[in-house]
Enzyme design. Structure first.
Site, mmCIF file in Angstrom:
data_model
loop_
_atom_site.group_PDB
_atom_site.id
_atom_site.type_symbol
_atom_site.label_atom_id
_atom_site.label_comp_id
_atom_site.label_asym_id
_atom_site.label_seq_id
_atom_site.Cartn_x
_atom_site.Cartn_y
_atom_site.Cartn_z
ATOM 1 N N ARG A 109 0.826 -1.205 0.000
ATOM 2 C CA ARG A 109 0.000 0.000 0.000
ATOM 3 C C ARG A 109 0.863 1.259 0.000
ATOM 4 O O ARG A 109 0.539 2.262 -0.644
ATOM 5 C CB ARG A 109 -0.950 -0.005 1.194
ATOM 6 C CG ARG A 109 -1.894 1.192 1.202
ATOM 7 C CD ARG A 109 -2.897 1.147 2.339
ATOM 8 N NE ARG A 109 -3.919 0.145 2.089
ATOM 9 C CZ ARG A 109 -4.142 -0.905 2.852
ATOM 10 N NH1 ARG A 109 -3.385 -1.117 3.913
ATOM 11 N NH2 ARG A 109 -5.098 -1.751 2.579
ATOM 12 N N ALA A 110 1.983 1.230 0.719
ATOM 13 C CA ALA A 110 2.859 2.401 0.774
ATOM 14 C C ALA A 110 3.392 2.744 -0.610
ATOM 15 O O ALA A 110 3.470 3.927 -0.986
ATOM 16 C CB ALA A 110 4.008 2.151 1.743
#
Length: 668
Positions: A262-263
């Site tokens: 997700r980052a």
């Protein structure tokens, strides 16, 4: 404040970035900044008669108000504020279950997610919301859709919004899983520059004197900013994220050991939005660097008690290692090894491994003078001289502890410690509704209505239902508690170098409280009395910092510590009557201050036991000769005594609760 302003603008340019979490002390204009953003967003076109703000050019095919009429109108984007005490039904909307079952009508009332569609959803004090509510909000923000499920009746609608949450870290942290769902995070604090503070006060006074005139002075600047947002939105699809920039993004995320991908995705979206905001059509290294500073601090792996942050040197080093090679022959690499930037010649202040050195510059002291005043009888040191105090020692390494529960069944805030009737968990029985019907127990409702169908003149296949037929589910889950630590910091605890082990044990219990979403408080007693070192709060991090700086020395006013605990718990029962307390007394059981000191401590313990306070005594006595005073205190408290060695979860076959069997049977 510049980073906060930029993070909000980036989300206005590209809502796919995933929102902003604003962390900062109270009174730093977090809410003012967020509310100002709504006025800068472009107006939206809405289909006439649609309660879900569908775009007439691309209406939601699953909209409950479909099909839409041909007409439309423009209106400003909304700012929807979510109150701290909001319920799940208020967020996602509610169904009239009586009409749905008795008449077959889907009577659905849209919630706050529907109101926020294509606007801004603002959550002040997001860390104080119940975890299941935050999960629901973040899921909707991630999927762009809200789901309402009520006993086979399903409603779905679009819910795409700019999510902004604000929080004061001293009131407690969000779980790492929830932190990760916010796209960007910003840490802010009030300026310490007198000139800037004076300008803030000057502008606030000017606004109070003439709000309309003040707004008029800045109208042109706001319009220019709104136009720039619109231009950046138009440019956004044309921005190219090259392979070199993408490699830098993934390398940075790998270097900081963030979990999942997700980052990487958030950084990529933020870097593209940054390029569009700057008016460029290609992502540059400066965009990647800024995106990392906004997207990674709350995602890096860290101890639960560490504040989010980012190592700027590591970031620059990673970007440099994965930048595109310079193909210009005139720019040969410099062999000079001293090529580091200015100001990089000193140590970073942290020793390798181990705990940081205690310092007065840690977490700010939030307790008021009244909260820190001493309680109980004053026990002066011999000759009136102040008690000798030793330098604070560092805590030992934390470890996983045994689980201590409050006996019986509570009704407090959903958590992970003691048994309770909660909104989550599994269904154990049914009952008549207490207030609005939200958790229908279908089979119990049918059983209640079935015997009366002939008397009610039933004809046909449908049941004849009345309001007194309805039953709701009673669910068994777990609640969070108030864990109040009463820590002996006297000279007897400092002997034989026990305090490092004792602090390590308390730190482990604090970490356990953090993971179970408890509130915590801390009372320390030494010298002439007891003090409330940490008023009950959700900020376990503050408790860990206070523990680290705790000095030891002087007499042992055990009775004063227990009496202060009784007073704190009495006040907390008034403030939060549903949150049950768990008292953790950390002591070797000794009491000084005269011949009656032990007797006074026994009477104070009996007072706590008489009020049914669940307690655990952490027995810190060590050495070949042991008096067993902590065990005696545990008996007086009607509590369980646990030694430091027995506190660890490893090797414990069973849990011993903090009440005698007779009390447990009575509670059951």
């Amino acid at each position: 404040m510049a980073d906060l302003r930029l993070a909000l603008l980036l989300n206005a340019v590209s809502p796919a970035v995933g929102g902003v979490l604003v962390r900062g002390e109270k009174g730093t204009a977090k809410s003012t900044m967020v509310r100002a953003l709504a006025g800068l967003l472009p107006s939206i076109a809405v289909a006439d008669g649609c309660r879900f703000a569908c775009d007439p050019a691309a209406p939601d095919p699953q909209c409950p108000d479909a099909p839409h009429s041909a007409g439309s109108h423009d209106r400003p984007a909304r700012l929807v504020e979510l109150p701290v005490g909001v319920t799940e039904d208020r967020i996602v909307g509610s169904l009239d279950l009586e009409q749905a079952l008795a008449q077959g009508v889907k009577a659905y009332e849209p919630g706050l997610l529907a109101q926020a569609h294509r606007g801004v959803l603002y959550i002040d004090e997001v860390n104080l919301l119940q975890d299941h509510v935050v999960d629901l909000l973040l899921d909707a923000a991630a999927m762009g859709r809200s789901y309402v499920e009520r006993e086979g009746v399903s409603v779905r609608h679009a819910a795409r919004f700019l999510l902004v949450g604000t929080m004061n870290p001293e009131e407690g942290e969000l779980r790492p899983q929830l932190l990760d769902r916010f796209g960007l995070t910003v840490e802010i604090a009030a300026t310490r520059d007198p000139q800037e503070r004076a300008e803030v006060v000057r502008r606030r006074l000017a606004y109070d004197a003439d709000p309309e005139g003040f707004a008029a002075d800045y109208r042109d600047a706001e319009q220019e900013l709104a136009q720039r947002i619109g231009a950046a939105r138009e440019l956004l699809p044309s921005v190219v994220l090259g392979d070199a920039a993408l490699r830098q993004i993934t390398a940075v995320c790998a270097a900081f050991e963030v979990d999942g991908l997700r980052a990487d995705i958030v950084m990529a979206r933020a870097a593209v939005a940054l390029a569009a905001w700057a008016g460029r059509t290609a992502v540059a290294e400066e965009d990647v660097r800024k995106a990392a500073q906004l997207a990674l601090p709350h995602r890096r792996r860290r101890n639960p008690f560490d504040a989010p942050g980012l190592d700027e040197e590591q970031l620059d080093r990673t970007l440099s290692e994965h930048s595109e090679p310079d193909t210009d022959p005139d720019n040969e690499p410099d062999d000079d090894p001293d090529g580091e930037g200015p100001g990089d010649g000193g140590p970073d202040g942290g020793g390798p491994g181990g705990a940081p050195e205690p310092s007065d510059g840690g977490v700010p002291d939030t307790a008021s003078t009244e909260e820190l005043q001493e309680a109980g009888p004053k026990l002066p040191a011999p000759g009136g001289a102040p008690a000798r105090e030793s330098t604070p020692v560092a805590a030992g390494e934390p470890y996983r502890t045994r689980l201590f529960k409050v006996p019986g069944t509570g009704h407090g805030t959903q958590g992970r410690r003691s048994p309770a009737e909660t909104d989550g968990g599994h269904t154990i029985r049914d009952r008549r509704p207490q207030g609005a019907l939200t958790r229908l127990h279908l089979s119990a409702t049918l059983r209640a209505a079935a015997p009366h169908q002939r008397a009610r003149g039933r004809s046909g296949r449908s049941l004849v239902l009345r309001s007194d037929d309805f039953r709701e589910q009673v669910r068994r889950g777990r609640e969070s508690n108030l864990v109040l630590f009463v820590v002996d910091a006297s000279g007897s605890m400092a002997a034989r170098q026990r305090m490092t082990a004792v602090k390590g044990a308390v730190l482990s219990l604090l970490m356990d409280a953090y993971q179970r979403r408890d509130k915590i408080g801390m009372i320390t007693f030494r010298g002439s009395g007891a003090e409330l070192a940490l008023p009950p709060t959700s900020s376990v991090e503050v408790g860990a910092a206070r523990l680290e700086r705790l000095p030891t020395g002087g007499r042992t006013p055990l009775a004063a510590g227990l009496l202060r605990a009784h007073e704190v718990l009495r006040l907390e029962r008034v403030r939060d009557p549903l949150r049950r307390p768990l008292l953790v007394v950390v002591t070797d059981g000794r009491a000084t201050g005269g011949r009656t000191a032990l007797a006074e401590a026994g009477r104070a313990a009996a007072l706590l036991a008489a009020h049914g306070t669940a307690a655990v005594v952490l027995d810190c006595e060590s050495g070949p000769v042991r008096l067993g005073l902590a065990r005696t205190l545990a008996t007086q408290l009607n509590a369980n005594a646990v030694s430091l060695d027995e506190l660890r979860a490893e090797g414990v076959a069973a849990l011993v609760h903090a009440h005698r069997p007779s009390t447990s049977r009575k509670a059951a």
